[in-house]
Design a protein around this motif. Structure first.
Motif, mmCIF file in Angstrom:
data_model
loop_
_atom_site.group_PDB
_atom_site.id
_atom_site.type_symbol
_atom_site.label_atom_id
_atom_site.label_comp_id
_atom_site.label_asym_id
_atom_site.label_seq_id
_atom_site.Cartn_x
_atom_site.Cartn_y
_atom_site.Cartn_z
ATOM 1 N N MET A 263 -1.761 -1.047 5.794
ATOM 2 C CA MET A 263 -2.087 -1.353 4.404
ATOM 3 C C MET A 263 -1.452 -0.293 3.499
ATOM 4 O O MET A 263 -1.508 0.893 3.798
ATOM 5 N N SER A 264 -0.838 -0.718 2.394
ATOM 6 C CA SER A 264 -0.214 0.247 1.483
ATOM 7 C C SER A 264 -1.248 0.725 0.463
ATOM 8 O O SER A 264 -2.303 0.105 0.296
ATOM 9 N N PHE B 224 -0.904 0.412 -2.513
ATOM 10 C CA PHE B 224 -0.747 -0.434 -3.697
ATOM 11 C C PHE B 224 -1.559 -1.729 -3.638
ATOM 12 O O PHE B 224 -1.745 -2.396 -4.646
ATOM 13 N N LEU B 225 -2.040 -2.118 -2.440
ATOM 14 C CA LEU B 225 -2.716 -3.414 -2.317
ATOM 15 C C LEU B 225 -3.944 -3.471 -3.232
ATOM 16 O O LEU B 225 -4.752 -2.533 -3.277
ATOM 17 N N ASP C 103 4.126 -1.214 5.537
ATOM 18 C CA ASP C 103 2.806 -1.447 4.940
ATOM 19 C C ASP C 103 2.864 -2.457 3.794
ATOM 20 O O ASP C 103 2.009 -3.326 3.677
ATOM 21 N N ILE C 104 3.858 -2.300 2.968
ATOM 22 C CA ILE C 104 4.021 -3.210 1.822
ATOM 23 C C ILE C 104 4.237 -4.639 2.340
ATOM 24 O O ILE C 104 3.639 -5.599 1.854
ATOM 25 N N GLU D 77 3.432 -5.884 5.238
ATOM 26 C CA GLU D 77 2.207 -6.354 5.889
ATOM 27 C C GLU D 77 1.227 -6.884 4.826
ATOM 28 O O GLU D 77 0.626 -7.947 4.993
ATOM 29 N N ASP D 78 1.101 -6.156 3.732
ATOM 30 C CA ASP D 78 0.220 -6.597 2.634
ATOM 31 C C ASP D 78 0.691 -7.940 2.066
ATOM 32 O O ASP D 78 -0.106 -8.841 1.822
#
Lengths: 366, 366
Positions: free
Chosen positions: A1-2, A4-5, B227-228, B230-231
């Motif tokens: 998870m970033s 930014f989510l 991560d981005i 994946e989101d």
């Protein structure tokens, strides 16, 4: 998870589609698709010149496609919205007409994606329990304080709500939107489509993934009043104007016009379903009386999860759900005659094996 | 408008794509498409068996396609997101990482859809004026309190921001997301793609609509940190899991692997752009030094809106924008050699006509 989510999405569990293992060839009866091809007209429509035509943007208004759908279903182009699968069409309905915190009601046993949508759009969802026989009592929905979504026929049961019941609901609740997902309606023959252009609070959603044998094309459409469709197009043009590409539209137009092919495929699947149900019942299965292109069934002698696993070992994919209310059952998509014959052979073998083990146990017990 | 439309959308103005008139055949140079076909490999990929394959759902994870993109751009599959056009990819970026009220910054002269997105997602947008020569000064973006989106090269100017400047911006603002829309980057040769997997706050978006001659296929992709991506996939699976259909993916895989064809098409367009620019300048046009597949230009002797109209009468579509800062200019997409020859003939004739009228006027004045 970033980092930014968006917070609201952090705990969201996305929808899990039916599995698509590639380790060996499978008879795929787990996602209500078919091994029957799209209409021959679709093969003709995707010509070399249509492929070259991909160098230009498709028509974002989808005029020709919407006109073709409208003609077949005796409605107006302005009453038709087309999209990249019924999932996208439903997403545009949710985006257009629901804001965070709004209430939405649906049966506790239905297409799992409604739950996903409700979470995605931050809705206050309430699941209304179906009856013990999985049927839906429309009276449970008559006096609610929020919008409603049904699949009709329902999935994974294949049971239908009578059109007259839905009309009564829609009439009684003019300020509540009622969304009817008719993914399997070609098989049941019962449809709210004519009502969707009569009542301004009814939206009917259809797909090409089932009866038109085009799950991989991912085409869906909605029929509703002109105002609703105009609103949905406004949102589409603000999200992704060219949501259907040129080749997909050419295929869709060819498919929707080939009414005879649709009719023949539906007739064949309904016949195969009836035969398959009879055969299942003859070997002791309990089968819900489905009106869709699948059956929902179980056998007292074997756990459905184990049956699903054993069928998979034999190269046959079916769908078993973990939910408490569903876990007793197995959903088997209806395929071609040959596919259903093979499934029956496999099921009989698995049951024989179970019985043999049982009788060995009993003998040992003696 | 229906009574059900969410309040926030009531005043929203959807994006208006370039026109697609059908009254006669046109040389279409108004939407940065091309009349050149997709790669021959695309024609081969859309075989009859691939069309039959449409009867099954496509892979919602798009593994094969993402692997193919990853291989060509020397990144990992987990760093690639593919979607139904760059517009949809950008929409998923906005959905995943922006909530109502968040700030977003972009140049006041750029792709008009960013404004549409900002309104769709209820963002607090601020447009930063470009310089008088339309260039973007990265220093204007260094100390902002919100995320940033650029098109690089920019549209409709064709001007680029140096990659080193973008890296400086991204490094300086690790908690701000920087989105770089590289729709035209194959023509400029300058790209942030390698940086997108190095910095966790950079997202690069690409399209198959321009350099791969596949606007009608509507394929786009993003490259960013694992991560981005994946989101974004999580959001996609909650909105429309099967966002790319099977035929489109087969076409996309074939196209992305045909690097030579891409290179040849880009080389040809860049050469045609350089020649066209020279010809335009030789007849008195002012031309912005574009690095994309279009030129942005004007001539002192004729209003660009009128030139656009007159070219349309000749069956040539170009794009004229009404915005105050842009209205002096005309955007002309670069097509094949033959198309550009015809455009030049038409422009020369229109200018001659203008001059003749002018000289008649002057004679009358004498």
């Amino acid at each position: 998870m970033s980092i930014f989510l968006v917070d609201e999405y952090k705990d969201m569990e996305p929808y899990v589609p039916g599995e698509q293992p590639k380790d060996k060839p499978y008879i795929k009866l787990n996602a209500n698709e078919t091994s029957m091809p799209p209409s021959p007209k679709v093969f003709e429509a995707i010509s070399k010149s249509e492929i070259w035509n991909m160098s230009y943007y498709s028509d974002p208004h989808c005029h020709e496609f919407r006109r073709a759908v409208a003609e077949i279903y005796h409605v107006k182009e302005e009453e038709v919205f087309v999209g990249n699968g019924a999932d996208e069409v439903l997403s545009f309905v949710l985006m257009s007409f629901f804001r965070r915190g709004m209430k939405i009601y649906f049966p506790d046993i239905t297409y799992g994606f409604y739950r996903t949508y409700a979470k995605t759009y931050g809705l206050d969802m309430e699941e209304i329990p179906v009856k013990d026989d999985f049927s839906i009592d429309i009276n449970d929905y008559m006096e609610l304080d929020g919008d409603i979504i049904f699949a009709n026929p329902n999935n994974p049961t294949g049971l239908t709500i009578p059109t007259a019941d839905i009309e009564r609901l829609v009439k009684r609740n003019p300020n509540r939107m009622v969304i009817v997902d008719e993914a399997y309606a070609d098989y049941s023959g019962e449809t709210c489509l004519p009502l969707a252009v009569k009542y301004p609070n009814l939206v009917v959603v259809r797909t090409f993934s089932k009866s038109r044998n085009m799950a991989g094309a991912h085409i869906g459409f909605a029929v509703s009043s002109r105002d609703i469709i105009e609103d949905m197009n406004k949102i589409k043009f603000s999200f992704n104007p060219f949501n259907l590409n040129s080749v997909t539209m050419a295929a869709g137009i060819a498919a929707v016009k080939d009414v005879d092919y649709l009719h023949n495929c539906v007739t064949r699947i309904v016949k195969n379903r009836e035969n398959f149900q009879k055969e299942l019942e003859s070997i002791g299965f309990h089968v819900i009386p489905s009106k869709a292109n699948f059956v929902f069934c179980y056998h007292d002698a074997i756990d459905s999860g184990i049956l699903c696993e054993k069928l998979k070992e034999e190269g046959i994919l079916t769908r078993h759900f973990a939910d408490e209310k569903l876990t007793k059952y197995l959903r088997i998509t209806i395929g071609t005659e040959q596919e259903m014959d093979v499934v029956l052979i496999a099921i009989r073998e698995i049951l024989d094996e179970v019985r043999q083990k049982q009788s060995v146990k009993e003998k040992k017990a003696c």
